[in-house]
Design a protein around this motif. Structure first.
Motif, PDB file in Angstrom:
ATOM      1  N   MET A  14      13.258   0.820  11.796  1.00 48.65           N
ATOM      2  CA  MET A  14      12.870   1.904  10.602  1.00 48.65           C
ATOM      3  C   MET A  14      12.093   1.290   9.797  1.00 48.65           C
ATOM      4  O   MET A  14      11.936   0.014   9.585  1.00 48.65           O
ATOM      5  CB  MET A  14      14.215   2.041   9.923  1.00 48.65           C
ATOM      6  N   ALA A  15      10.853   1.932   9.351  1.00 44.64           N
ATOM      7  CA  ALA A  15       9.914   1.518   8.350  1.00 44.64           C
ATOM      8  C   ALA A  15      10.359   1.873   7.057  1.00 44.64           C
ATOM      9  O   ALA A  15      11.016   3.053   6.808  1.00 44.64           O
ATOM     10  CB  ALA A  15       8.566   2.185   8.840  1.00 44.64           C
ATOM     11  N   GLN A  16      10.322   0.979   6.066  1.00 44.75           N
ATOM     12  CA  GLN A  16      10.850   1.239   4.709  1.00 44.75           C
ATOM     13  C   GLN A  16       9.989   0.488   3.818  1.00 44.75           C
ATOM     14  O   GLN A  16       9.481  -0.598   4.115  1.00 44.75           O
ATOM     15  CB  GLN A  16      12.415   0.822   4.701  1.00 44.75           C
ATOM     16  N   ARG A  17       9.810   1.233   2.761  1.00 39.46           N
ATOM     17  CA  ARG A  17       8.856   0.665   1.595  1.00 39.46           C
ATOM     18  C   ARG A  17       9.170   1.326   0.059  1.00 39.46           C
ATOM     19  O   ARG A  17       9.645   2.517  -0.039  1.00 39.46           O
ATOM     20  CB  ARG A  17       7.515   0.895   1.982  1.00 39.46           C
ATOM     21  N   THR A  18       9.386   0.499  -0.723  1.00 43.43           N
ATOM     22  CA  THR A  18       9.630   0.582  -2.069  1.00 43.43           C
ATOM     23  C   THR A  18       8.384   0.650  -2.941  1.00 43.43           C
ATOM     24  O   THR A  18       7.868  -0.316  -2.994  1.00 43.43           O
ATOM     25  CB  THR A  18      10.796  -0.065  -2.828  1.00 43.43           C
ATOM     26  N   VAL A  19       8.068   1.794  -3.680  1.00 43.07           N
ATOM     27  CA  VAL A  19       6.826   1.925  -4.459  1.00 43.07           C
ATOM     28  C   VAL A  19       7.198   2.389  -5.843  1.00 43.07           C
ATOM     29  O   VAL A  19       8.126   3.066  -5.974  1.00 43.07           O
ATOM     30  CB  VAL A  19       5.812   2.657  -3.658  1.00 43.07           C
ATOM     31  N   ARG A  20       6.391   2.254  -6.907  1.00 43.31           N
ATOM     32  CA  ARG A  20       6.280   2.457  -8.186  1.00 43.31           C
ATOM     33  C   ARG A  20       5.553   3.858  -8.304  1.00 43.31           C
ATOM     34  O   ARG A  20       4.239   3.866  -8.058  1.00 43.31           O
ATOM     35  CB  ARG A  20       6.042   1.682  -9.057  1.00 43.31           C
ATOM     36  N   ILE A  21       6.180   4.890  -8.807  1.00 42.10           N
ATOM     37  CA  ILE A  21       5.177   5.885  -9.126  1.00 42.10           C
ATOM     38  C   ILE A  21       4.100   5.720 -10.159  1.00 42.10           C
ATOM     39  O   ILE A  21       4.354   5.572 -11.070  1.00 42.10           O
ATOM     40  CB  ILE A  21       6.085   7.194  -9.524  1.00 42.10           C
ATOM     41  N   ALA A  22       2.912   5.872 -10.113  1.00 37.90           N
ATOM     42  CA  ALA A  22       1.766   5.532 -10.792  1.00 37.90           C
ATOM     43  C   ALA A  22       1.162   6.988 -11.442  1.00 37.90           C
ATOM     44  O   ALA A  22       0.586   7.032 -12.661  1.00 37.90           O
ATOM     45  CB  ALA A  22       0.372   5.181 -10.061  1.00 37.90           C
ATOM     46  N   SER A  23       1.498   8.155 -10.730  1.00 44.78           N
ATOM     47  CA  SER A  23       1.172   9.561 -11.536  1.00 44.78           C
ATOM     48  C   SER A  23       1.710   9.729 -13.034  1.00 44.78           C
ATOM     49  O   SER A  23       2.901   9.486 -13.232  1.00 44.78           O
ATOM     50  CB  SER A  23       1.371  10.690 -10.660  1.00 44.78           C
ATOM     51  N   THR A  24       0.882   9.982 -13.960  1.00 42.49           N
ATOM     52  CA  THR A  24       1.244   9.690 -15.360  1.00 42.49           C
ATOM     53  C   THR A  24       2.548  10.882 -15.342  1.00 42.49           C
ATOM     54  O   THR A  24       3.174  11.054 -16.651  1.00 42.49           O
ATOM     55  CB  THR A  24       0.066  10.477 -16.168  1.00 42.49           C
ATOM     56  N   SER A  25       2.455  12.224 -14.615  1.00 45.52           N
ATOM     57  CA  SER A  25       3.772  13.224 -14.656  1.00 45.52           C
ATOM     58  C   SER A  25       4.533  12.770 -13.741  1.00 45.52           C
ATOM     59  O   SER A  25       5.379  13.553 -13.441  1.00 45.52           O
ATOM     60  CB  SER A  25       2.879  14.194 -14.255  1.00 45.52           C
ATOM     61  N   GLY A  26       4.756  11.545 -13.079  1.00 49.69           N
ATOM     62  CA  GLY A  26       5.869  11.379 -12.209  1.00 49.69           C
ATOM     63  C   GLY A  26       5.336  12.257 -10.883  1.00 49.69           C
ATOM     64  O   GLY A  26       4.471  12.459 -10.356  1.00 49.69           O
ATOM     65  N   LEU A  27       6.563  12.434 -10.148  1.00 50.05           N
ATOM     66  CA  LEU A  27       6.217  13.138  -8.950  1.00 50.05           C
ATOM     67  C   LEU A  27       7.003  14.505  -9.094  1.00 50.05           C
ATOM     68  O   LEU A  27       7.706  15.007  -8.869  1.00 50.05           O
ATOM     69  CB  LEU A  27       7.296  12.435  -7.662  1.00 50.05           C
ATOM     70  N   VAL A  48      12.139  10.273   1.029  1.00 48.77           N
ATOM     71  CA  VAL A  48      12.121   9.662  -0.400  1.00 48.77           C
ATOM     72  C   VAL A  48      13.404   9.617  -0.973  1.00 48.77           C
ATOM     73  O   VAL A  48      14.296  10.672  -1.113  1.00 48.77           O
ATOM     74  CB  VAL A  48      10.941  10.291  -1.252  1.00 48.77           C
ATOM     75  N   GLN A  49      13.682   8.539  -1.867  1.00 45.76           N
ATOM     76  CA  GLN A  49      14.880   8.301  -2.412  1.00 45.76           C
ATOM     77  C   GLN A  49      14.700   7.608  -3.607  1.00 45.76           C
ATOM     78  O   GLN A  49      14.096   6.467  -3.630  1.00 45.76           O
ATOM     79  CB  GLN A  49      15.919   7.478  -1.480  1.00 45.76           C
ATOM     80  N   LYS A  50      15.077   7.945  -4.722  1.00 54.43           N
ATOM     81  CA  LYS A  50      14.945   7.386  -5.957  1.00 54.43           C
ATOM     82  C   LYS A  50      16.396   6.510  -6.305  1.00 54.43           C
ATOM     83  O   LYS A  50      17.454   6.972  -5.689  1.00 54.43           O
ATOM     84  CB  LYS A  50      15.043   8.383  -7.060  1.00 54.43           C
ATOM     85  N   GLN A  51      16.384   5.451  -6.497  1.00 52.97           N
ATOM     86  CA  GLN A  51      17.797   4.421  -6.767  1.00 52.97           C
ATOM     87  C   GLN A  51      18.734   5.199  -7.202  1.00 52.97           C
ATOM     88  O   GLN A  51      18.497   5.881  -8.272  1.00 52.97           O
ATOM     89  CB  GLN A  51      17.278   3.027  -7.390  1.00 52.97           C
ATOM     90  N   GLY A  52      19.928   5.146  -6.543  1.00 50.30           N
ATOM     91  CA  GLY A  52      21.104   5.954  -7.004  1.00 50.30           C
ATOM     92  C   GLY A  52      21.379   7.321  -6.664  1.00 50.30           C
ATOM     93  O   GLY A  52      22.050   7.998  -6.894  1.00 50.30           O
ATOM     94  N   GLY A  53      20.108   7.777  -5.972  1.00 43.43           N
ATOM     95  CA  GLY A  53      20.005   9.421  -5.637  1.00 43.43           C
ATOM     96  C   GLY A  53      19.972   9.607  -4.034  1.00 43.43           C
ATOM     97  O   GLY A  53      20.203   8.514  -3.304  1.00 43.43           O
ATOM     98  N   LEU A  69      10.586   4.830   0.522  1.00 45.09           N
ATOM     99  CA  LEU A  69      10.312   5.891   1.600  1.00 45.09           C
ATOM    100  C   LEU A  69      10.621   5.444   2.981  1.00 45.09           C
ATOM    101  O   LEU A  69      10.692   3.983   3.184  1.00 45.09           O
ATOM    102  CB  LEU A  69       8.543   5.691   1.646  1.00 45.09           C
ATOM    103  N   ARG A  70      11.115   5.993   3.619  1.00 48.18           N
ATOM    104  CA  ARG A  70      11.786   5.566   5.180  1.00 48.18           C
ATOM    105  C   ARG A  70      11.243   6.607   6.043  1.00 48.18           C
ATOM    106  O   ARG A  70      11.170   7.652   6.096  1.00 48.18           O
ATOM    107  CB  ARG A  70      13.380   5.713   4.999  1.00 48.18           C
ATOM    108  N   ALA A  92       6.017   5.387  12.552  1.00 47.15           N
ATOM    109  CA  ALA A  92       6.648   5.312  10.988  1.00 47.15           C
ATOM    110  C   ALA A  92       5.962   4.397  10.136  1.00 47.15           C
ATOM    111  O   ALA A  92       5.954   4.799   9.068  1.00 47.15           O
ATOM    112  CB  ALA A  92       8.185   4.917  11.488  1.00 47.15           C
ATOM    113  N   ASP A  93       5.624   3.152  10.579  1.00 50.08           N
ATOM    114  CA  ASP A  93       5.082   2.289   9.700  1.00 50.08           C
ATOM    115  C   ASP A  93       3.609   2.893   8.950  1.00 50.08           C
ATOM    116  O   ASP A  93       3.531   2.801   7.621  1.00 50.08           O
ATOM    117  CB  ASP A  93       4.600   1.008  10.398  1.00 50.08           C
ATOM    118  N   GLU A  94       2.789   3.435   9.920  1.00 45.75           N
ATOM    119  CA  GLU A  94       1.612   4.122   9.262  1.00 45.75           C
ATOM    120  C   GLU A  94       1.841   5.238   8.378  1.00 45.75           C
ATOM    121  O   GLU A  94       1.427   5.257   7.441  1.00 45.75           O
ATOM    122  CB  GLU A  94       0.835   4.623  10.731  1.00 45.75           C
ATOM    123  N   ALA A  95       2.996   5.917   8.674  1.00 42.95           N
ATOM    124  CA  ALA A  95       3.226   7.088   7.743  1.00 42.95           C
ATOM    125  C   ALA A  95       3.965   6.593   6.594  1.00 42.95           C
ATOM    126  O   ALA A  95       3.281   7.195   5.428  1.00 42.95           O
ATOM    127  CB  ALA A  95       4.484   7.893   8.315  1.00 42.95           C
TER     128      ALA A  95
END
Length: 90
Positions: free
Chosen positions: A1-14, A35-40, A64-65, A71-74
Motif C-alpha cells: 500500500m502506498a501512503q503519504r501525508t501532506v499539508r493542504i497548500a491551497s488558500t481555500s483548502g480542499l 483521502v483522509q483527514k486525521q480523525g475522519g 492519501l492511500r 499506487a506509488d506514482e498515483a
C-alpha cells in the motif's frame, strides 16, 4: 500500500476549485486513491462531493492511500498537487 501525508497548500483548502482540480487528477490515475483527514473517514479522491465533506482547510494534513500497480506514482502525483496553491497556480 502506498501512503503519504501532506499539508493542504491551497488558500481555500480542499474546497471548490482546488477540489475540482484534485478530483479530476485522481480520475486520471490508474488506481483508486483515498483521502483522509486525521480523525475522519477516508473518502474517494475521485469524488468532488466526498472531498468537500472532509472539511480540509489550508494547512490541514490529509493522508492519501492507494493499492495496486501504479499506487506509488498515483499517490506522489496527487500529493504534489495538494502541496501547490491550486487557487493561484491553475
Amino acid at each position: 500500500m502506498a501512503q503519504r501525508t501532506v499539508r493542504i497548500a491551497s488558500t481555500s483548502g480542499l474546497h471548490a476549485r482546488p477540489a475540482a482540480i484534485f478530483s479530476q487528477a485522481a480520475t486520471e490515475q490508474s488506481v483508486e486513491v483515498t483521502v483522509q483527514k486525521q480523525g475522519g473517514d477516508a473518502v474517494p479522491a475521485r469524488s468532488i462531493l466526498m472531498l468537500l465533506t472532509i472539511g480540509a482547510d489550508h494547512g490541514d494534513e490529509v493522508t492519501l492511500r492507494a493499492e495496486g500497480e501504479g499506487a506509488d506514482e498515483a499517490v506522489d502525483a496527487l500529493a504534489a498537487l495538494l502541496e501547490k496553491n491550486l487557487d493561484e497556480e491553475y
